[in-house]
Design a protein around this motif. Sequence first.
Motif, PDB file in Angstrom:
ATOM      1  N   GLU A  79       5.386 -37.247   7.758  1.00 40.37           N
ATOM      2  CA  GLU A  79       5.025 -35.983   8.399  1.00 40.37           C
ATOM      3  C   GLU A  79       5.660 -35.879   9.787  1.00 40.37           C
ATOM      4  O   GLU A  79       5.564 -36.812  10.585  1.00 40.37           O
ATOM      5  CB  GLU A  79       3.494 -35.905   8.490  1.00 40.37           C
ATOM      6  N   ASN A 107       4.092 -37.201  14.486  1.00 42.66           N
ATOM      7  CA  ASN A 107       3.823 -36.200  15.537  1.00 42.66           C
ATOM      8  C   ASN A 107       5.005 -36.045  16.494  1.00 42.66           C
ATOM      9  O   ASN A 107       4.846 -36.140  17.721  1.00 42.66           O
ATOM     10  CB  ASN A 107       2.541 -36.545  16.308  1.00 42.66           C
ATOM     11  N   ASN A 149       2.247 -28.979   5.560  1.00 44.12           N
ATOM     12  CA  ASN A 149       0.880 -29.129   6.029  1.00 44.12           C
ATOM     13  C   ASN A 149       0.479 -27.780   6.628  1.00 44.12           C
ATOM     14  O   ASN A 149       1.104 -27.322   7.583  1.00 44.12           O
ATOM     15  CB  ASN A 149       0.853 -30.255   7.082  1.00 44.12           C
ATOM     16  N   LYS A 170      -0.955 -42.785  11.624  1.00 43.75           N
ATOM     17  CA  LYS A 170      -0.083 -42.251  12.670  1.00 43.75           C
ATOM     18  C   LYS A 170       0.912 -43.341  13.040  1.00 43.75           C
ATOM     19  O   LYS A 170       0.553 -44.534  13.085  1.00 43.75           O
ATOM     20  CB  LYS A 170      -0.906 -41.867  13.899  1.00 43.75           C
ATOM     21  N   ASP A 217       4.630 -30.129   9.976  1.00 41.89           N
ATOM     22  CA  ASP A 217       3.333 -29.743  10.542  1.00 41.89           C
ATOM     23  C   ASP A 217       3.601 -28.885  11.783  1.00 41.89           C
ATOM     24  O   ASP A 217       3.666 -27.653  11.688  1.00 41.89           O
ATOM     25  CB  ASP A 217       2.541 -31.028  10.866  1.00 41.89           C
ATOM     26  N   GLU A 218       3.862 -29.529  12.926  1.00 42.96           N
ATOM     27  CA  GLU A 218       4.013 -28.801  14.193  1.00 42.96           C
ATOM     28  C   GLU A 218       5.102 -27.724  14.148  1.00 42.96           C
ATOM     29  O   GLU A 218       5.027 -26.744  14.888  1.00 42.96           O
ATOM     30  CB  GLU A 218       4.324 -29.793  15.328  1.00 42.96           C
ATOM     31  N   LYS A 263      -3.629 -41.497   5.733  1.00 43.33           N
ATOM     32  CA  LYS A 263      -2.499 -41.194   6.618  1.00 43.33           C
ATOM     33  C   LYS A 263      -2.604 -42.102   7.823  1.00 43.33           C
ATOM     34  O   LYS A 263      -3.685 -42.246   8.405  1.00 43.33           O
ATOM     35  CB  LYS A 263      -2.590 -39.727   7.036  1.00 43.33           C
TER      36      LYS A 263
HETATM   37 MG   LIG Z   1       0.392 -33.937  11.698  1.00 47.58          MG
END
Ligand SMILES: [Mg+2]
Length: 380
Positions: free
Chosen positions: A225, A202, A272, A175, A250-251, A173
């Motif tokens: 993601e 993110n 996730n 970022k 995710d978040e 992965k």
């Molecule tokens: Mg993440």
Amino acid sequence: MAFAFDHPVLHCIPPPLEQIEFVTVRLPFITPFGISAHVWTCKEALLLRVTSGGFTVWSECVADPDPYYLSETTTTAAHIIRDFLLPVIKDGMTMAEILAEFRKVKGNAMAKATVENALLVLRAEADGVPLHALLGQKPARIMSGISIGIKETVDDLLAAVQEAVDKKYHRVKMKIKRGKDVAWVRAVRERFPDIQLMVDANCDFTLDDRPMLRELDAFGLTMIEQPLSYADIYQHSLVQKELKTPICLDESILSLDDAATALALGSCRIINIKEGRVGGLIESMRIAALCQQQGVPVWSGGMDETGIGRAVNIHLQTVPGFTLPGDTSETSRYFKEDIADPPVVLDREGFISIPPGPGLGIHIDPDRLNRYLVSRKTIR
Ligand SMILES: [Mg+2]
């Protein structure tokens, strides 16, 4: 109708809690870890040390000292644990009864997970069984995955990916953030055409970035993601409709309810599950069961944990539905040394073994704990 989930672990009764301590440690990272919003140079972790009937267990709160990943911090978690969660636990309550009390406290998932982990690990230790057995699972070889932070240069990124490939990580992965997106992904894909590659933004993008996100479809990514806000589920559904590549949330997923909303809206095709972010192992199992029912794969995300949290993630990945490699990396990828033994290592095929023994299967080295100790406080 609400999603029904019953499991023997809900009916187990944790042993009575005797002494409880907050222990804060700070472990320097070998390399700073950068995401779109922040760069961390160390892992500062709030640990809960609990004793009961001759057993001592450790639980790690996955919150950071700052609110740059999500809103909880180690300070807010300590407040919620001490003042609202521990006081409602009475001897003889089942996990289901305890979690029903915890539900009265809104949000604060990472704080809840910290206490839940301690209770479950204590139960497993007292029963002499590994944590995954308490969760009803069999031992398994766990897939590995690495999360490579934002780098200064493309060459730095390519070097980090090469290192991961050499180690046999099952997926890489990277970022991404505004300005370090398509061109950086293209550079990695051209050099590594065959690896399982995914990106994690993110939350750095908005609906206006849809043209850029569509460009990412060209690179055969396993998933993109969390491209949009942590507070959004609906707008992700609009983006997902325009993409061939699955979105993974995710978040945005803090509970089973969030997962159900995301699946109903078609906001993602992968989830996730960070057990700390969703409030613990039992909520993680509920989300995994819902996703499995709907044919949506899940995987275990990491929070750069010490060996304590890392071990929890390893046990969790024995649960059905965790079919994709997670963020579980070797200890040495983060720290020169960890406070817990044994360190996580990859075998020659890139797999991770579950640490043997009851509970988490790890123990804390007192010298290393002292070396990285920030503070220690008995709260009961
Ligand atoms: Mg993440």
